[in-house]
Design a protein around this motif. Sequence first.
Motif, PDB file in Angstrom:
ATOM      1  N   UNK A  96       0.779  -1.215   0.070  1.00 47.64           N
ATOM      2  CA  UNK A  96      -0.170   0.015  -0.037  1.00 47.64           C
ATOM      3  C   UNK A  96       0.964   1.195   0.034  1.00 47.64           C
ATOM      4  N   UNK A  97       1.908   1.277   0.794  1.00 49.46           N
ATOM      5  CA  UNK A  97       2.757   2.493   0.968  1.00 49.46           C
ATOM      6  C   UNK A  97       4.045   2.165   1.606  1.00 49.46           C
ATOM      7  N   UNK A  98       5.154   3.060   1.390  1.00 51.43           N
ATOM      8  CA  UNK A  98       6.324   3.110   2.059  1.00 51.43           C
ATOM      9  C   UNK A  98       6.431   4.265   2.691  1.00 51.43           C
ATOM     10  N   UNK A  99       6.602   4.035   4.135  1.00 51.01           N
ATOM     11  CA  UNK A  99       6.916   5.214   5.030  1.00 51.01           C
ATOM     12  C   UNK A  99       8.173   5.513   5.414  1.00 51.01           C
ATOM     13  N   UNK A 100       9.046   6.598   5.101  1.00 50.14           N
ATOM     14  CA  UNK A 100      10.416   6.564   5.436  1.00 50.14           C
ATOM     15  C   UNK A 100      10.756   8.212   5.806  1.00 50.14           C
ATOM     16  N   UNK A 101      11.931   8.025   6.657  1.00 47.94           N
ATOM     17  CA  UNK A 101      12.286   9.376   7.053  1.00 47.94           C
ATOM     18  C   UNK A 101      13.262   9.686   5.733  1.00 47.94           C
ATOM     19  N   UNK A 102      13.104  10.827   5.182  1.00 48.33           N
ATOM     20  CA  UNK A 102      13.969  11.287   4.103  1.00 48.33           C
ATOM     21  C   UNK A 102      15.425  11.328   4.280  1.00 48.33           C
ATOM     22  N   UNK A 103      15.587  11.796   5.542  1.00 50.09           N
ATOM     23  CA  UNK A 103      16.835  11.479   6.182  1.00 50.09           C
ATOM     24  C   UNK A 103      16.548  11.016   7.790  1.00 50.09           C
ATOM     25  N   UNK A 104      17.200  10.003   7.956  1.00 50.51           N
ATOM     26  CA  UNK A 104      16.867   9.440   9.249  1.00 50.51           C
ATOM     27  C   UNK A 104      17.407  10.366  10.416  1.00 50.51           C
ATOM     28  N   UNK A 105      16.616  10.532  11.233  1.00 52.32           N
ATOM     29  CA  UNK A 105      16.791  11.311  12.591  1.00 52.32           C
ATOM     30  C   UNK A 105      17.289  10.451  13.821  1.00 52.32           C
ATOM     31  N   UNK A 106      16.545   9.844  14.455  1.00 52.14           N
ATOM     32  CA  UNK A 106      16.763   9.116  15.533  1.00 52.14           C
ATOM     33  C   UNK A 106      17.785   7.927  15.399  1.00 52.14           C
ATOM     34  N   UNK A 107      17.959   7.366  14.289  1.00 50.19           N
ATOM     35  CA  UNK A 107      18.942   6.767  14.122  1.00 50.19           C
ATOM     36  C   UNK A 107      20.486   7.033  14.273  1.00 50.19           C
ATOM     37  N   UNK A 108      20.543   8.321  14.315  1.00 46.59           N
ATOM     38  CA  UNK A 108      21.691   9.141  14.438  1.00 46.59           C
ATOM     39  C   UNK A 108      22.343   9.969  13.056  1.00 46.59           C
ATOM     40  N   UNK A 109      21.201  10.406  12.600  1.00 49.10           N
ATOM     41  CA  UNK A 109      21.277  11.139  11.086  1.00 49.10           C
ATOM     42  C   UNK A 109      21.923  10.360  10.200  1.00 49.10           C
ATOM     43  N   UNK A 110      21.043   9.271   9.547  1.00 55.74           N
ATOM     44  CA  UNK A 110      21.572   8.684   8.551  1.00 55.74           C
ATOM     45  C   UNK A 110      21.232   9.369   7.152  1.00 55.74           C
ATOM     46  N   UNK A 111      21.985   9.897   6.329  1.00 51.05           N
ATOM     47  CA  UNK A 111      21.928  10.440   4.933  1.00 51.05           C
ATOM     48  C   UNK A 111      21.700   9.148   4.049  1.00 51.05           C
ATOM     49  N   UNK A 112      20.551   8.852   3.267  1.00 49.80           N
ATOM     50  CA  UNK A 112      20.664   7.891   2.072  1.00 49.80           C
ATOM     51  C   UNK A 112      21.289   8.533   1.148  1.00 49.80           C
ATOM     52  N   UNK A 113      21.792   7.486  -0.021  1.00 49.86           N
ATOM     53  CA  UNK A 113      22.409   7.760  -1.109  1.00 49.86           C
ATOM     54  C   UNK A 113      21.228   8.338  -2.211  1.00 49.86           C
ATOM     55  N   UNK A 114      21.877   9.401  -2.989  1.00 51.68           N
ATOM     56  CA  UNK A 114      20.673   9.813  -4.013  1.00 51.68           C
ATOM     57  C   UNK A 114      20.265   8.505  -4.824  1.00 51.68           C
ATOM     58  N   UNK A 115      21.191   7.733  -5.536  1.00 48.51           N
ATOM     59  CA  UNK A 115      20.602   6.662  -6.213  1.00 48.51           C
ATOM     60  C   UNK A 115      19.650   5.899  -5.599  1.00 48.51           C
ATOM     61  N   UNK A 116      19.721   5.654  -4.329  1.00 50.58           N
ATOM     62  CA  UNK A 116      18.752   4.942  -3.644  1.00 50.58           C
ATOM     63  C   UNK A 116      17.464   5.475  -3.560  1.00 50.58           C
ATOM     64  N   UNK A 117      17.416   6.599  -3.172  1.00 47.57           N
ATOM     65  CA  UNK A 117      16.347   7.460  -3.113  1.00 47.57           C
ATOM     66  C   UNK A 117      15.584   7.482  -4.404  1.00 47.57           C
TER      67      UNK A 117
END
Length: 226
Positions: free
Chosen positions: A36-57
């Motif tokens: 139905x949906x994928x819910x995701x933080x654009x950049x993870x906050x509480x996990x320790x500021x995890x910035x995803x790769x642009x290719x992944x997003x």
Amino acid sequence: MGNEDFKQAYRPLLPGVTFINFNDPVDLDKIDDQTACVIIETIQGEAGIRVPDAAYMQALRGRCSETGTLLIFDEIQTAFGRTGKLFAFEHFNIVPDILLLAKALGGGMPVGAFIASHDIMSALKENPILGHITTFGGHPVCCAAGLAALEVLIDEDFVSTVAKKEAFFRKLLIRPTIKEIRGKGLMLDWFLHCSNCMRIAPPLIITHDEIKNACEVILEAVEYFS
């Protein structure tokens, strides 16, 4: 709490929910036409500021579009200039189907927002009717404060200063005892579920002199406790 511990703890409480590993392209195969949906933080906050790769997003956006899955971005922590863009998803050249906002949205007043297209919002009007409303949503005082804060943010162009301030923090916080600085803009590290990190998230109006003073205090504390 580690990623696997989190999934094991919450899976029994959320039937029909599957967790995917953040920034792992292989896990995108778990998204199919029954998702139905994928819910995701654009950049993870509480996990320790995890910035995803642009290719992944971009691959995530593509997979959701391919399968008809709604892509929902939680930007409660990252929006309104915190990462150097008005919204963090702008860093990845994609747009979600639904955007969730709060915190900075109200300029200090309590308010949140659920943003989506007209078609998506229309789908929420039935089964149950008006099932999407909230008793306290849209309070006029909070909305007025939020509008005023947004006008100041844009008129004073604070967002354009964030990248230089981030670079200044990174330049000053170089010590052998500091193993890594993760983050984007003025969202640098956090510690709720990441006990070996500290958070740096000052207001966007912070000056370079204030950054210098803050870094001196941080470095003194790091050296004292290392």
